[in-house]
Scaffold this active site. Structure first.
Site, short mmCIF file in Angstrom:
data_model
loop_
_atom_site.label_atom_id
_atom_site.label_comp_id
_atom_site.label_asym_id
_atom_site.label_seq_id
_atom_site.Cartn_x
_atom_site.Cartn_y
_atom_site.Cartn_z
CG ASP A 1 -6.85 -4.64 -5.14
OD1 ASP A 1 -7.21 -4.77 -3.95
OD2 ASP A 1 -7.44 -3.91 -5.94
CE LYS B 1 -5.86 -1.74 10.99
NZ LYS B 1 -4.98 -1.72 9.80
CB SER C 1 -5.59 0.44 5.69
OG SER C 1 -6.91 0.56 6.18
NE ARG D 1 -7.04 0.03 -4.55
CZ ARG D 1 -7.38 1.20 -3.99
NH1 ARG D 1 -6.75 1.60 -2.90
NH2 ARG D 1 -8.30 1.96 -4.52
CE1 TYR E 1 -9.09 1.27 9.68
CE2 TYR E 1 -9.09 2.00 11.98
CZ TYR E 1 -8.41 1.71 10.81
OH TYR E 1 -7.04 1.83 10.78
N GLY F 1 0.80 -1.22 0.00
CA GLY F 1 0.00 0.00 0.00
C GLY F 1 0.82 1.26 0.00
#
Length: 339
Positions: free
Chosen positions: A62, A159, A84, A34, A155, A9
């Protein structure tokens, strides 16, 4: 030869600083994007604080797909899994959870198959928090957030489930690859470009005056440069294998942040509102006018803190003061014309 580190990322806020810090410390870096087309802008952003010439390469992969990950980890010594799914699956809680969990497993499968020495995964401090938002006190890495708590925002649940999945996967792995996780607090600090603002947009809104007041929310503010530093420490310290490390900073109320900006930015701070918005007003607005605020209402007045004693003791890590981070963040946003 320098070790080759994969950062997932690369266009993200934290990942960009990790790439820069790795380059500054002599590592070669490969980073995932990505899709093609982001290489030039990312290279330019990183080059503002590090020299990427000949040492930064790219791979297309990705979190939502299997393709590309085996090629991404080929020849890699270590992995920083920072990517993320927050921006990938906005508005779809189930997709966010699946992307975080399944994406992590894709990275780990590829890394273990390639014999990578260690994977450092970016988790979040809210995976080690009490389920009850009313709880006060200090917690450490031994606590796990209950992913079945119905009050969790998507979120936080994503996680938690992603980190759990990572440890469960590694518990069945008998190869040489090691896992370490880093659990950051609220990450602020300088930006590398306006394309990698990440979580610091809130400070931009405070400076611009678009926030008429601040809710009674406290954040454990940690500098993005210190988060990059702890990732590298966790990547290399022998004792860090198999460990979780909280990486939070000073607990700071948003009203304190507003005063930092108002008092420390000179003319640039005159639009910052230091008015405290009453809790009932935030709840009413969330219920009838702005549903996006519903995710923050459980945090109103919450004072739970996290201990970073383990990171200090085992890694020698110490974050800088919150006031410095907030002001450096604001100064960077102003310098980049982001406000």
């Amino acid at each position: 030869m320098a070790e080759l580190v994969l950062v997932t990322g690369g266009s993200g806020y934290v990942a960009g600083w990790c790439i820069a810090e790795l380059l500054n410390r002599g590592y070669d870096v490969r980073t995932t994007v990505r899709g093609p087309g982001k290489e030039e802008s990312l290279t330019q952003a990183v080059s503002t604080v590090a020299d990427p010439a000949g040492r930064l390469t790219f791979a297309v992969a990705d979190l939502l797909a299997d393709d590309g990950w085996d090629a991404a980890v080929k020849g890699v010594d270590r992995v920083l899994h920072v990517a993320s799914p927050l921006g990938i699956t906005a508005g779809d809680p189930a997709a966010m959870i699946a992307a975080a969990r399944d994406g992590t497993l894709r990275v780990l499968r590829a890394a273990t198959a390639a014999g990578v020495k260690r994977v450092v995964m970016t988790s979040a401090a809210n995976t080690a928090s009490p389920s009850s938002y009313a709880t006060e006190g200090t917690t450490d890495e031994t606590l796990w957030t209950d992913p079945d708590d119905p009050t969790l925002i998507p979120y936080r649940r994503s996680k938690t489930l992603a980190e759990r999945a990572a440890w469960d996967f590694m518990s069945g792995h008998e190869g040489p690859t090691e896992l370490t996780t880093v659990l950051p607090g609220a990450v602020f600090g300088p930006i590398l470009s306006t394309g990698t603002i990440g979580s610091v947009g809130i400070i931009g809104r405070m400076i611009s005056g678009s926030m008429p007041g601040v809710p009674r929310i406290g954040l454990e503010i940690v500098d993005v440069r210190d988060i990059a530093d702890i990732h590298l420490r966790a990547m290399t310290a022998p004792a860090a294998a198999g460990e979780r490390f909280l990486a939070t900073g000073e607990f700071t109320w948003m009203r304190e942040m507003a005063h930092f900006l108002r008092d420390g930015l000179g003319p640039h701070g005159h639009k910052v509102s230091t008015r405290q918005i009453p809790d009932f007003a935030v709840r009413l607005t969330a219920r009838f006018r702005d549903p996006s605020l519903r995710e923050i209402t459980p945090s109103l007045g919450r004072r739970n803190r996290h201990s970073t004693d383990k990171a200090s003791r085992m890694l020698g890590w110490h974050p800088r003061p919150a006031k410095q981070t907030v002001l450096n963040c604001a100064q960077s946003l102003i310098a980049h014309g982001a406000v």
